[in-house]
Scaffold this motif. Sequence first.
Motif, PDB file in Angstrom:
ATOM      1  N   GLN A 188       0.829  -1.199   0.000  1.00  0.00           N
ATOM      2  CA  GLN A 188       0.000   0.000   0.000  1.00  0.00           C
ATOM      3  C   GLN A 188       0.872   1.261   0.000  1.00  0.00           C
ATOM      4  O   GLN A 188       0.506   2.264  -0.617  1.00  0.00           O
ATOM      5  N   GLU A 189       2.024   1.201   0.660  1.00  0.00           N
ATOM      6  CA  GLU A 189       2.924   2.363   0.696  1.00  0.00           C
ATOM      7  C   GLU A 189       3.434   2.701  -0.705  1.00  0.00           C
ATOM      8  O   GLU A 189       3.541   3.877  -1.070  1.00  0.00           O
ATOM      9  N   LYS A 190       3.739   1.676  -1.493  1.00  0.00           N
ATOM     10  CA  LYS A 190       4.220   1.920  -2.852  1.00  0.00           C
ATOM     11  C   LYS A 190       3.119   2.512  -3.726  1.00  0.00           C
ATOM     12  O   LYS A 190       3.378   3.397  -4.538  1.00  0.00           O
ATOM     13  N   ILE A 191       1.897   2.041  -3.540  1.00  0.00           N
ATOM     14  CA  ILE A 191       0.772   2.590  -4.301  1.00  0.00           C
ATOM     15  C   ILE A 191       0.549   4.048  -3.924  1.00  0.00           C
ATOM     16  O   ILE A 191       0.314   4.901  -4.786  1.00  0.00           O
ATOM     17  N   GLN A 192       0.650   4.356  -2.630  1.00  0.00           N
ATOM     18  CA  GLN A 192       0.514   5.750  -2.193  1.00  0.00           C
ATOM     19  C   GLN A 192       1.627   6.611  -2.789  1.00  0.00           C
ATOM     20  O   GLN A 192       1.388   7.754  -3.189  1.00  0.00           O
ATOM     21  N   ARG A 193       2.836   6.060  -2.879  1.00  0.00           N
ATOM     22  CA  ARG A 193       3.954   6.813  -3.453  1.00  0.00           C
ATOM     23  C   ARG A 193       3.714   7.072  -4.942  1.00  0.00           C
ATOM     24  O   ARG A 193       3.999   8.168  -5.432  1.00  0.00           O
ATOM     25  N   LEU A 247       3.555  10.860  -6.492  1.00  0.00           N
ATOM     26  CA  LEU A 247       4.363  11.300  -7.632  1.00  0.00           C
ATOM     27  C   LEU A 247       3.479  11.761  -8.786  1.00  0.00           C
ATOM     28  O   LEU A 247       3.810  12.739  -9.472  1.00  0.00           O
ATOM     29  N   ALA A 248       2.356  11.095  -9.000  1.00  0.00           N
ATOM     30  CA  ALA A 248       1.438  11.503 -10.060  1.00  0.00           C
ATOM     31  C   ALA A 248       0.868  12.890  -9.779  1.00  0.00           C
ATOM     32  O   ALA A 248       0.784  13.732 -10.679  1.00  0.00           O
ATOM     33  N   LYS A 249       0.483  13.137  -8.526  1.00  0.00           N
ATOM     34  CA  LYS A 249      -0.043  14.456  -8.160  1.00  0.00           C
ATOM     35  C   LYS A 249       1.017  15.537  -8.327  1.00  0.00           C
ATOM     36  O   LYS A 249       0.750  16.616  -8.835  1.00  0.00           O
ATOM     37  N   LYS A 250       2.235  15.226  -7.886  1.00  0.00           N
ATOM     38  CA  LYS A 250       3.318  16.200  -7.984  1.00  0.00           C
ATOM     39  C   LYS A 250       3.662  16.497  -9.442  1.00  0.00           C
ATOM     40  O   LYS A 250       3.987  17.632  -9.787  1.00  0.00           O
ATOM     41  N   SER A 251       3.555  15.498 -10.302  1.00  0.00           N
ATOM     42  CA  SER A 251       3.890  15.705 -11.715  1.00  0.00           C
ATOM     43  C   SER A 251       2.919  16.665 -12.390  1.00  0.00           C
ATOM     44  O   SER A 251       3.264  17.305 -13.387  1.00  0.00           O
ATOM     45  N   ARG A 252       1.716  16.795 -11.847  1.00  0.00           N
ATOM     46  CA  ARG A 252       0.720  17.700 -12.426  1.00  0.00           C
ATOM     47  C   ARG A 252       0.826  19.118 -11.882  1.00  0.00           C
ATOM     48  O   ARG A 252       0.077  19.990 -12.304  1.00  0.00           O
ATOM     49  N   THR A 254      11.501  15.783 -10.386  1.00  0.00           N
ATOM     50  CA  THR A 254      12.935  15.806 -10.666  1.00  0.00           C
ATOM     51  C   THR A 254      13.267  14.563 -11.497  1.00  0.00           C
ATOM     52  O   THR A 254      12.477  13.613 -11.558  1.00  0.00           O
ATOM     53  N   PRO A 255      14.425  14.539 -12.143  1.00  0.00           N
ATOM     54  CA  PRO A 255      14.809  13.342 -12.906  1.00  0.00           C
ATOM     55  C   PRO A 255      14.835  12.068 -12.050  1.00  0.00           C
ATOM     56  O   PRO A 255      14.431  11.001 -12.529  1.00  0.00           O
ATOM     57  N   GLU A 256      15.259  12.196 -10.805  1.00  0.00           N
ATOM     58  CA  GLU A 256      15.277  11.026  -9.913  1.00  0.00           C
ATOM     59  C   GLU A 256      13.862  10.538  -9.615  1.00  0.00           C
ATOM     60  O   GLU A 256      13.601   9.338  -9.566  1.00  0.00           O
ATOM     61  N   GLU A 257      12.956  11.494  -9.410  1.00  0.00           N
ATOM     62  CA  GLU A 257      11.568  11.133  -9.140  1.00  0.00           C
ATOM     63  C   GLU A 257      10.918  10.501 -10.367  1.00  0.00           C
ATOM     64  O   GLU A 257      10.111   9.587 -10.244  1.00  0.00           O
ATOM     65  N   LYS A 258      11.282  10.976 -11.550  1.00  0.00           N
ATOM     66  CA  LYS A 258      10.754  10.378 -12.782  1.00  0.00           C
ATOM     67  C   LYS A 258      11.209   8.931 -12.909  1.00  0.00           C
ATOM     68  O   LYS A 258      10.421   8.065 -13.303  1.00  0.00           O
ATOM     69  N   GLN A 259      12.450   8.657 -12.558  1.00  0.00           N
ATOM     70  CA  GLN A 259      12.951   7.287 -12.600  1.00  0.00           C
ATOM     71  C   GLN A 259      12.238   6.417 -11.573  1.00  0.00           C
ATOM     72  O   GLN A 259      11.866   5.273 -11.851  1.00  0.00           O
ATOM     73  N   GLU A 260      12.049   6.967 -10.377  1.00  0.00           N
ATOM     74  CA  GLU A 260      11.336   6.239  -9.330  1.00  0.00           C
ATOM     75  C   GLU A 260       9.908   5.936  -9.773  1.00  0.00           C
ATOM     76  O   GLU A 260       9.409   4.818  -9.594  1.00  0.00           O
ATOM     77  N   GLN A 261       9.253   6.925 -10.369  1.00  0.00           N
ATOM     78  CA  GLN A 261       7.882   6.758 -10.838  1.00  0.00           C
ATOM     79  C   GLN A 261       7.803   5.662 -11.905  1.00  0.00           C
ATOM     80  O   GLN A 261       6.921   4.796 -11.852  1.00  0.00           O
ATOM     81  N   ALA A 262       8.733   5.667 -12.838  1.00  0.00           N
ATOM     82  CA  ALA A 262       8.739   4.657 -13.892  1.00  0.00           C
ATOM     83  C   ALA A 262       8.946   3.260 -13.313  1.00  0.00           C
ATOM     84  O   ALA A 262       8.272   2.300 -13.713  1.00  0.00           O
ATOM     85  N   ALA A 263       9.865   3.134 -12.360  1.00  0.00           N
ATOM     86  CA  ALA A 263      10.132   1.831 -11.734  1.00  0.00           C
ATOM     87  C   ALA A 263       8.914   1.344 -10.954  1.00  0.00           C
ATOM     88  O   ALA A 263       8.543   0.163 -11.034  1.00  0.00           O
ATOM     89  N   LEU A 264       8.272   2.247 -10.210  1.00  0.00           N
ATOM     90  CA  LEU A 264       7.088   1.874  -9.438  1.00  0.00           C
ATOM     91  C   LEU A 264       5.924   1.481 -10.348  1.00  0.00           C
ATOM     92  O   LEU A 264       5.204   0.518 -10.081  1.00  0.00           O
ATOM     93  N   ARG A 265       5.755   2.210 -11.433  1.00  0.00           N
ATOM     94  CA  ARG A 265       4.686   1.884 -12.378  1.00  0.00           C
ATOM     95  C   ARG A 265       4.918   0.515 -13.006  1.00  0.00           C
ATOM     96  O   ARG A 265       3.994  -0.271 -13.155  1.00  0.00           O
ATOM     97  N   LYS A 266       6.169   0.242 -13.380  1.00  0.00           N
ATOM     98  CA  LYS A 266       6.498  -1.054 -13.975  1.00  0.00           C
ATOM     99  C   LYS A 266       6.211  -2.177 -12.983  1.00  0.00           C
ATOM    100  O   LYS A 266       5.622  -3.201 -13.341  1.00  0.00           O
ATOM    101  N   GLU A 267       6.614  -1.992 -11.737  1.00  0.00           N
ATOM    102  CA  GLU A 267       6.362  -2.996 -10.697  1.00  0.00           C
ATOM    103  C   GLU A 267       4.862  -3.193 -10.496  1.00  0.00           C
ATOM    104  O   GLU A 267       4.378  -4.327 -10.345  1.00  0.00           O
ATOM    105  N   TYR A 268       4.103  -2.098 -10.506  1.00  0.00           N
ATOM    106  CA  TYR A 268       2.650  -2.179 -10.328  1.00  0.00           C
ATOM    107  C   TYR A 268       2.003  -2.957 -11.468  1.00  0.00           C
ATOM    108  O   TYR A 268       1.161  -3.833 -11.233  1.00  0.00           O
ATOM    109  N   ILE A 269       2.406  -2.662 -12.685  1.00  0.00           N
ATOM    110  CA  ILE A 269       1.838  -3.348 -13.850  1.00  0.00           C
ATOM    111  C   ILE A 269       2.153  -4.841 -13.803  1.00  0.00           C
ATOM    112  O   ILE A 269       1.285  -5.674 -14.050  1.00  0.00           O
TER     113      ILE A 269
END
Length: 68
Positions: free
Chosen positions: A3-8, A12-17, A23-38
């Motif tokens: 649940q913590e990863k889903i909240q993260r 990140l989605a809210k912050k991106s809007r 930041t570039p680091e957050e974009k990488q984190e977001q991509a990794a989390l999305r891939k894991e979620y999928i």
Amino acid sequence: MTQEKIQRINQLAKKSRTEQGLTPEEKQEQAALRKEYIESMKQSLKSQLDASVVVRPDGTSYKLTQKS
């Protein structure tokens, strides 16, 4: 996926809007989390389908199999 990863992902989605964006680091984190979620969702769906049984009108049943 925890649940913590889903909240993260949602944070990140809210912050991106916002005007600030990610930041570039957050974009990488977001991509990794999305891939894991999928991947997690795919595995969950596969497990559900593997446990599914189809019942024909004549009363016979069979398990679903994966096509080659």
